[in-house]
Design a protein around this motif. Structure first.
Motif, PDB file in Angstrom:
ATOM      1  N   PRO A 150      23.778 -15.700   9.033  1.00 30.33           N
ATOM      2  CA  PRO A 150      24.310 -14.457   8.462  1.00 30.33           C
ATOM      3  C   PRO A 150      23.210 -13.611   7.846  1.00 30.33           C
ATOM      4  N   PRO A 151      23.546 -12.426   7.338  1.00 32.20           N
ATOM      5  CA  PRO A 151      22.543 -11.550   6.743  1.00 32.20           C
ATOM      6  C   PRO A 151      21.973 -12.142   5.463  1.00 32.20           C
ATOM      7  N   GLY A 152      20.831 -11.562   5.055  1.00 35.86           N
ATOM      8  CA  GLY A 152      20.197 -11.968   3.816  1.00 35.86           C
ATOM      9  C   GLY A 152      18.880 -12.683   3.999  1.00 35.86           C
ATOM     10  N   VAL A 153      18.427 -12.824   5.256  1.00 35.89           N
ATOM     11  CA  VAL A 153      17.156 -13.506   5.495  1.00 35.89           C
ATOM     12  C   VAL A 153      16.008 -12.709   4.893  1.00 35.89           C
ATOM     13  N   GLY A 154      14.874 -13.383   4.704  1.00 33.00           N
ATOM     14  CA  GLY A 154      13.736 -12.742   4.056  1.00 33.00           C
ATOM     15  C   GLY A 154      13.208 -11.545   4.809  1.00 33.00           C
ATOM     16  N   MET A 155      13.231 -11.599   6.137  1.00 38.59           N
ATOM     17  CA  MET A 155      12.735 -10.513   6.966  1.00 38.59           C
ATOM     18  C   MET A 155      13.519  -9.226   6.749  1.00 38.59           C
ATOM     19  N   GLY A 156      14.813  -9.355   6.418  1.00 41.99           N
ATOM     20  CA  GLY A 156      15.671  -8.185   6.292  1.00 41.99           C
ATOM     21  C   GLY A 156      15.683  -7.563   4.913  1.00 41.99           C
ATOM     22  N   ARG A 157      14.859  -8.073   3.992  1.00 44.21           N
ATOM     23  CA  ARG A 157      14.886  -7.605   2.612  1.00 44.21           C
ATOM     24  C   ARG A 157      13.768  -6.600   2.335  1.00 44.21           C
ATOM     25  N   THR A 158      13.974  -5.808   1.291  1.00 41.33           N
ATOM     26  CA  THR A 158      12.948  -4.862   0.838  1.00 41.33           C
ATOM     27  C   THR A 158      12.678  -5.133  -0.644  1.00 41.33           C
ATOM     28  N   PRO A 159      11.496  -5.658  -1.009  1.00 38.86           N
ATOM     29  CA  PRO A 159      10.431  -6.090  -0.104  1.00 38.86           C
ATOM     30  C   PRO A 159      10.820  -7.383   0.610  1.00 38.86           C
ATOM     31  N   LYS A 160      10.114  -7.691   1.687  1.00 42.12           N
ATOM     32  CA  LYS A 160      10.388  -8.899   2.450  1.00 42.12           C
ATOM     33  C   LYS A 160      10.074 -10.134   1.608  1.00 42.12           C
ATOM     34  N   VAL A 161      10.820 -11.185   1.861  1.00 45.20           N
ATOM     35  CA  VAL A 161      10.648 -12.437   1.120  1.00 45.20           C
ATOM     36  C   VAL A 161      10.220 -13.520   2.093  1.00 45.20           C
ATOM     37  N   TRP A 162       8.996 -14.019   1.928  1.00 40.90           N
ATOM     38  CA  TRP A 162       8.499 -15.098   2.779  1.00 40.90           C
ATOM     39  C   TRP A 162       8.403 -16.383   1.973  1.00 40.90           C
ATOM     40  N   LEU A 163       8.656 -17.503   2.617  1.00 36.66           N
ATOM     41  CA  LEU A 163       8.575 -18.789   1.932  1.00 36.66           C
ATOM     42  C   LEU A 163       7.135 -19.086   1.516  1.00 36.66           C
ATOM     43  N   LYS A 164       7.025 -19.755   0.366  1.00 35.87           N
ATOM     44  CA  LYS A 164       5.694 -20.084  -0.165  1.00 35.87           C
ATOM     45  C   LYS A 164       5.718 -21.495  -0.732  1.00 35.87           C
ATOM     46  N   ASP A 165       4.538 -22.016  -0.943  1.00 36.85           N
ATOM     47  CA  ASP A 165       4.382 -23.367  -1.476  1.00 36.85           C
ATOM     48  C   ASP A 165       5.185 -23.531  -2.771  1.00 36.85           C
ATOM     49  N   GLY A 166       5.985 -24.600  -2.825  1.00 32.27           N
ATOM     50  CA  GLY A 166       6.769 -24.887  -4.025  1.00 32.27           C
ATOM     51  C   GLY A 166       8.178 -24.348  -4.015  1.00 32.27           C
ATOM     52  N   ASP A 167       8.528 -23.503  -3.045  1.00 35.05           N
ATOM     53  CA  ASP A 167       9.895 -22.979  -2.961  1.00 35.05           C
ATOM     54  C   ASP A 167      10.887 -24.100  -2.680  1.00 35.05           C
TER      55      ASP A 167
END
Length: 294
Positions: free
Chosen positions: A252-269
């Motif tokens: 469904p919607p809400g993935v990091g790519m579709g956000r402003t600003p984009k949200v990418w996974l990072k160490d510790g998430d």
């Protein structure tokens, strides 16, 4: 029935989860049950009723473990096929800037991508844009070829959860999706397989994903563009589906790519996907050590 693969003190079990307990069919049934859920599914017409009877009659307390003390393993670590459906929620199509497809968009993952509940998702050394995707996944119960939509439910064993982790920079750089979708650890799956009778209507289940405690995706499988029967029938016209095959039905919607600003996974998430009647799949993120020159 809620089925799981788990280990306790380095011993592997298949079993049933009831509340806070993991009941080992491996110990209850001695030589009656296979060592893996994939084989259990192949013989489920015989083994599901047997499992139910043995659990009901169980007087062997040594076969019962607190869930908190076992390590939940991927339910099917080496399926023959991991098939994924892209762009299967209309709002997700909009957030990616893509038109809703006229037929299911299909891609594959491989067994190297599978990890289990509470396992690490590793950011590969060649990506800086790794994304999350909560998905309901279908587990095929028996061989299916040239199946109509009306017949499709007969071929479903049950349902689980998959996080369709995606390296967006690789996915779109290549012009096809394989490299960006099936890096090591990119298919967290589990923690359970819930039989279709217990899961209920697969087209009316709440589905959500939290990232570090914040709700990022929150929808319902009623918003699927292509239903489970449509997907199974569509696939079976081209390929023979086998017991234990996993089909992820889209996010469904809400993935990091579709956000402003984009949200990418990072160490510790930390990510947690919850699907109504199925359970919660949790994973954490680590950066590949080679990325830091170690």
């Amino acid at each position: 029935m809620k089925l799981a693969a788990f280990s306790f003190q380095s011993e592997h079990h298949i079993g049933v989860i009831q509340g806070e307990n993991a009941i080992s069919l491996t110990l209850l049934g001695e030589d009656l049950f296979p060592k893996c859920l994939k084989t259990f599914i192949e013989k489920s017409d015989e083994l599901l009723p047997l499992a139910g009877r043995l659990i009901e009659q169980n007087e062997n307390r040594d076969a019962v473990f607190p869930v908190s003390e076992v390590k939940i393993l991927p339910p099917i670590p080496t399926p023959e096929k991991i098939i994924c459906v892209g762009l299967n929620y209309i709002d997700h199509c909009r957030e990616t800037g893509m038109e809703p497809p006229a037929s299911p968009v299909i891609f594959s993952k491989y067994a190297n991508a599978i990890v289990g509940h509470n396992d690490a998702v590793e950011i590969p050394i060649n990506s800086n844009e790794v994304d999350f995707e909560a998905e309901l996944a279908v587990v095929i119960g028996k061989e299916a070829k040239w199946i109509s939509e009306e017949e499709a439910e007969e071929y479903v064993f049950g349902y689980t959860i998959m996080n369709d982790i995606s390296a967006r920079d690789l996915q779109f750089k290549d012009g096809q999706w394989s490299r960006g979708k099936t890096a090591d650890t990119f298919a967290p799956t589990g923690p359970l397989i819930v039989t279709k009778e217990e899961a209920g209507d697969p087209h009316n289940l709440a589905i959500s994903l939290e990232l570090n405690g914040e709700v990022m995706q929150n929808s319902n499988t009623s918003n699927l563009i292509f239903s489970v029967p449509q997907i199974i029938s569509f696939l079976s016209q081209s390929m023979t589906l086998k017991p234990g095959d996993i089909i992820a039905t889209g996010t469904p919607p809400g993935v990091g790519m579709g956000r402003t600003p984009k949200v990418w996974l990072k160490d510790g998430d930390r990510m947690s996907i919850t699907i109504e009647n199925i359970g919660t799949l949790s994973n954490y993120v680590i950066a590949n050590s080679q990325k830091e020159g170690c």
